[in-house]
Scaffold this motif. Sequence first.
Motif, PDB file in Angstrom:
ATOM      1  N   TYR A 278       0.785  -1.238   0.000  1.00  0.00           N
ATOM      2  CA  TYR A 278       0.000   0.000   0.000  1.00  0.00           C
ATOM      3  C   TYR A 278       0.817   1.288   0.000  1.00  0.00           C
ATOM      4  CZ  TYR A 278      -4.123  -2.810   0.800  1.00  0.00           C
ATOM      5  OH  TYR A 278      -5.137  -3.710   0.661  1.00  0.00           O
ATOM      6  N   CYS A 279       2.038   1.273   0.477  1.00  0.00           N
ATOM      7  CA  CYS A 279       2.765   2.535   0.636  1.00  0.00           C
ATOM      8  C   CYS A 279       3.927   2.658  -0.345  1.00  0.00           C
ATOM      9  CB  CYS A 279       3.289   2.672   2.058  1.00  0.00           C
ATOM     10  SG  CYS A 279       2.131   2.118   3.320  1.00  0.00           S
TER      11      CYS A 279
ATOM     12  N   CYS B 207       4.263   4.777  -3.719  1.00  0.00           N
ATOM     13  CA  CYS B 207       4.560   6.214  -3.635  1.00  0.00           C
ATOM     14  C   CYS B 207       5.814   6.483  -2.801  1.00  0.00           C
ATOM     15  CB  CYS B 207       3.391   6.976  -3.033  1.00  0.00           C
ATOM     16  SG  CYS B 207       1.925   6.977  -4.073  1.00  0.00           S
ATOM     17  N   HIS B 208       5.882   5.867  -1.626  1.00  0.00           N
ATOM     18  CA  HIS B 208       6.969   6.224  -0.703  1.00  0.00           C
ATOM     19  C   HIS B 208       8.252   5.441  -0.972  1.00  0.00           C
ATOM     20  CE1 HIS B 208       4.831   8.996   1.971  1.00  0.00           C
ATOM     21  NE2 HIS B 208       3.767   8.264   1.712  1.00  0.00           N
TER      22      HIS B 208
ATOM     23  N   TYR C  29      10.804   9.459   4.272  1.00  0.00           N
ATOM     24  CA  TYR C  29      10.595   9.278   5.710  1.00  0.00           C
ATOM     25  C   TYR C  29      11.859   9.627   6.500  1.00  0.00           C
ATOM     26  CZ  TYR C  29       6.484   6.395   4.606  1.00  0.00           C
ATOM     27  OH  TYR C  29       5.287   5.921   4.165  1.00  0.00           O
TER      28      TYR C  29
ATOM     29  N   ARG D 145      11.890  15.663  10.490  1.00  0.00           N
ATOM     30  CA  ARG D 145      10.491  15.909  10.831  1.00  0.00           C
ATOM     31  C   ARG D 145       9.719  14.587  10.948  1.00  0.00           C
ATOM     32  NH1 ARG D 145       5.476  16.993   8.589  1.00  0.00           N
ATOM     33  NH2 ARG D 145       6.173  16.271   6.559  1.00  0.00           N
TER      34      ARG D 145
ATOM     35  N   MET E 159       8.334  12.517  14.258  1.00  0.00           N
ATOM     36  CA  MET E 159       6.867  12.636  14.318  1.00  0.00           C
ATOM     37  C   MET E 159       6.289  11.551  15.237  1.00  0.00           C
ATOM     38  SD  MET E 159       4.261  12.520  11.085  1.00  0.00           S
ATOM     39  CE  MET E 159       4.446  14.241  10.628  1.00  0.00           C
TER      40      MET E 159
ATOM     41  N   LYS F 176      -3.668  12.558   3.708  1.00  0.00           N
ATOM     42  CA  LYS F 176      -3.214  13.951   3.819  1.00  0.00           C
ATOM     43  C   LYS F 176      -3.067  14.516   2.414  1.00  0.00           C
ATOM     44  CE  LYS F 176      -0.108  17.005   6.159  1.00  0.00           C
ATOM     45  NZ  LYS F 176       1.241  17.313   6.614  1.00  0.00           N
ATOM     46  N   ASN F 177      -3.786  15.574   2.127  1.00  0.00           N
ATOM     47  CA  ASN F 177      -3.787  16.186   0.791  1.00  0.00           C
ATOM     48  C   ASN F 177      -3.911  15.124  -0.301  1.00  0.00           C
ATOM     49  OD1 ASN F 177      -3.539  18.712   2.008  1.00  0.00           O
ATOM     50  ND2 ASN F 177      -1.315  18.538   2.070  1.00  0.00           N
ATOM     51  N   THR F 178      -2.863  14.937  -1.122  1.00  0.00           N
ATOM     52  CA  THR F 178      -3.002  13.982  -2.233  1.00  0.00           C
ATOM     53  C   THR F 178      -2.844  12.524  -1.799  1.00  0.00           C
ATOM     54  OG1 THR F 178      -0.748  14.602  -2.734  1.00  0.00           O
ATOM     55  CG2 THR F 178      -2.461  15.408  -4.234  1.00  0.00           C
ATOM     56  N   MET F 179      -2.424  12.293  -0.562  1.00  0.00           N
ATOM     57  CA  MET F 179      -2.364  10.899  -0.092  1.00  0.00           C
ATOM     58  C   MET F 179      -3.747  10.498   0.422  1.00  0.00           C
ATOM     59  SD  MET F 179      -0.065   9.193   2.887  1.00  0.00           S
ATOM     60  CE  MET F 179      -0.857   7.936   3.884  1.00  0.00           C
TER      61      MET F 179
ATOM     62  N   TYR G 188      -6.241   5.264   4.271  1.00  0.00           N
ATOM     63  CA  TYR G 188      -6.111   3.812   4.154  1.00  0.00           C
ATOM     64  C   TYR G 188      -6.900   3.066   5.216  1.00  0.00           C
ATOM     65  CZ  TYR G 188      -2.929   4.299   0.386  1.00  0.00           C
ATOM     66  OH  TYR G 188      -2.434   4.583  -0.844  1.00  0.00           O
TER      67      TYR G 188
HETATM   68  C1  HEC Z   1      -0.709   7.629  -3.798  1.00  0.00           C
HETATM   69  C2  HEC Z   1       0.592   7.857  -3.224  1.00  0.00           C
HETATM   70  C3  HEC Z   1       0.754   7.572  -1.744  1.00  0.00           C
HETATM   71  C4  HEC Z   1       0.556   6.383  -1.103  1.00  0.00           C
HETATM   72  C5  HEC Z   1       0.116   5.064  -1.704  1.00  0.00           C
HETATM   73  C6  HEC Z   1       0.886   6.616   0.286  1.00  0.00           C
HETATM   74  N1  HEC Z   1       1.260   7.913   0.466  1.00  0.00           N
HETATM   75 FE1  HEC Z   1       1.904   8.739   2.203  1.00  0.00          FE
HETATM   76  N2  HEC Z   1       2.077  10.519   1.281  1.00  0.00           N
HETATM   77  C7  HEC Z   1       1.837  10.782  -0.045  1.00  0.00           C
HETATM   78  C8  HEC Z   1       1.978  12.194  -0.314  1.00  0.00           C
HETATM   79  C9  HEC Z   1       1.811  12.872  -1.670  1.00  0.00           C
HETATM   80  C10 HEC Z   1       2.293  12.793   0.926  1.00  0.00           C
HETATM   81  C11 HEC Z   1       2.512  14.278   1.202  1.00  0.00           C
HETATM   82  C12 HEC Z   1       1.187  14.839   1.692  1.00  0.00           C
HETATM   83  C13 HEC Z   1       1.331  16.313   1.986  1.00  0.00           C
HETATM   84  O1  HEC Z   1       1.928  16.643   3.026  1.00  0.00           O
HETATM   85  O2  HEC Z   1       0.825  17.091   1.190  1.00  0.00           O
HETATM   86  C14 HEC Z   1       2.367  11.716   1.884  1.00  0.00           C
HETATM   87  C15 HEC Z   1       2.695  11.898   3.216  1.00  0.00           C
HETATM   88  C16 HEC Z   1       2.875  10.901   4.128  1.00  0.00           C
HETATM   89  C17 HEC Z   1       3.347  11.072   5.474  1.00  0.00           C
HETATM   90  C18 HEC Z   1       3.762  12.399   6.108  1.00  0.00           C
HETATM   91  C19 HEC Z   1       2.551  13.121   6.584  1.00  0.00           C
HETATM   92  C20 HEC Z   1       2.893  14.472   7.159  1.00  0.00           C
HETATM   93  O3  HEC Z   1       2.236  14.820   8.148  1.00  0.00           O
HETATM   94  O4  HEC Z   1       3.754  15.162   6.626  1.00  0.00           O
HETATM   95  C21 HEC Z   1       3.378   9.836   6.062  1.00  0.00           C
HETATM   96  C22 HEC Z   1       3.810   9.515   7.492  1.00  0.00           C
HETATM   97  C23 HEC Z   1       2.894   8.896   5.084  1.00  0.00           C
HETATM   98  N3  HEC Z   1       2.604   9.574   3.921  1.00  0.00           N
HETATM   99  C24 HEC Z   1       2.765   7.540   5.304  1.00  0.00           C
HETATM  100  C25 HEC Z   1       2.188   6.670   4.388  1.00  0.00           C
HETATM  101  C26 HEC Z   1       1.911   5.280   4.667  1.00  0.00           C
HETATM  102  C27 HEC Z   1       2.242   4.581   5.972  1.00  0.00           C
HETATM  103  C28 HEC Z   1       1.353   4.759   3.552  1.00  0.00           C
HETATM  104  C29 HEC Z   1       0.845   3.357   3.330  1.00  0.00           C
HETATM  105  C30 HEC Z   1      -0.240   2.945   4.204  1.00  0.00           C
HETATM  106  C31 HEC Z   1       1.288   5.817   2.546  1.00  0.00           C
HETATM  107  N4  HEC Z   1       1.784   6.946   3.108  1.00  0.00           N
HETATM  108  C32 HEC Z   1       0.813   5.649   1.269  1.00  0.00           C
HETATM  109  C33 HEC Z   1       1.510   9.843  -1.005  1.00  0.00           C
HETATM  110  C34 HEC Z   1       1.198   8.529  -0.748  1.00  0.00           C
END
Ligand code: HEC
Length: 210
Positions: free
Chosen positions: A118-119, A122-123, A144, A148, A152, A165-168, A171
């Motif tokens: 799932y993550c 993107c990440h 990560y 910051r 966290m 969060k925003n475009t994320m 889940y």
């Molecule tokens: C579709 C792409 C995508 C997927 C899949 C995704 N993320 Fe993200 N994630 C992002 C984006 C884009 C941001 C930045 C959001 C922002 O701050 O605008 C982000 C930000 C974050 C942050 C930082 C939030 C903050 O407060 O700055 C964390 C922690 C995170 N994601 C964890 C996860 C985890 C854990 C998963 C899997 C369960 C996941 N993400 C899946 C795109 C994704």
Amino acid sequence: MRYAYYTLLFAVALTISIAGFRGMRSTQPPIIVFPDMDFQAKYKPQAASKFFADGRADRPAPAGTVPRGRSTAADPDFLRADDAHYAGKNADGSFVKGFPVEVSETMIRRGQNRFNVYCAPCHGVNGDGQGITKAYGMVATPTYHDDRLRTMAEGEIFNTITHGKNTMMPYADKLSPDERWAVIAYVRALQRAHHAKLDDVPLANRGELK
Ligand code: HEC
């Protein structure tokens, strides 16, 4: 010929019995040929019951029931002791630091499995924010490994997974609360590995390093 009279008589009787009573109200219940399960023993809302000691048919929710669709954000009074587990929040609304569940190797491996599904798109598989979607325009995905996100609170990451969060996207529908904690434990493992020192590697394994 006799049968023709009988048929006519039957047709007239049928017409009168159906058409003749149209519009008439009856105080009798309708005739039900196939009752199916229309009538059965049951309690109606707020009715009395002789069965339960408190005399109510409505049963109170069992202790620990979590209503669906209610969140601490929408309903601050709903903050409860186990919100640490289900919302990543303390009773005062601040984010939980550390894990409200037991962290074990099995759990981290489950987290790794869920993270890669799932993550990682993107990440990135190692959490550096360089997942495949970056090449397709998802440029905002952070690494990560900056301070910051390393400092966290675990509860805030839990909140991000739950609500997005925003475009994320969120889940919560794909990862149960326990799976979310497992993913966070794995994120912590990735961060730890990224900042590992030579001293962190057991002596016996140092020869494998290039
Ligand atoms: C579709 C792409 C995508 C997927 C899949 C995704 N993320 Fe993200 N994630 C992002 C984006 C884009 C941001 C930045 C959001 C922002 O701050 O605008 C982000 C930000 C974050 C942050 C930082 C939030 C903050 O407060 O700055 C964390 C922690 C995170 N994601 C964890 C996860 C985890 C854990 C998963 C899997 C369960 C996941 N993400 C899946 C795109 C994704």
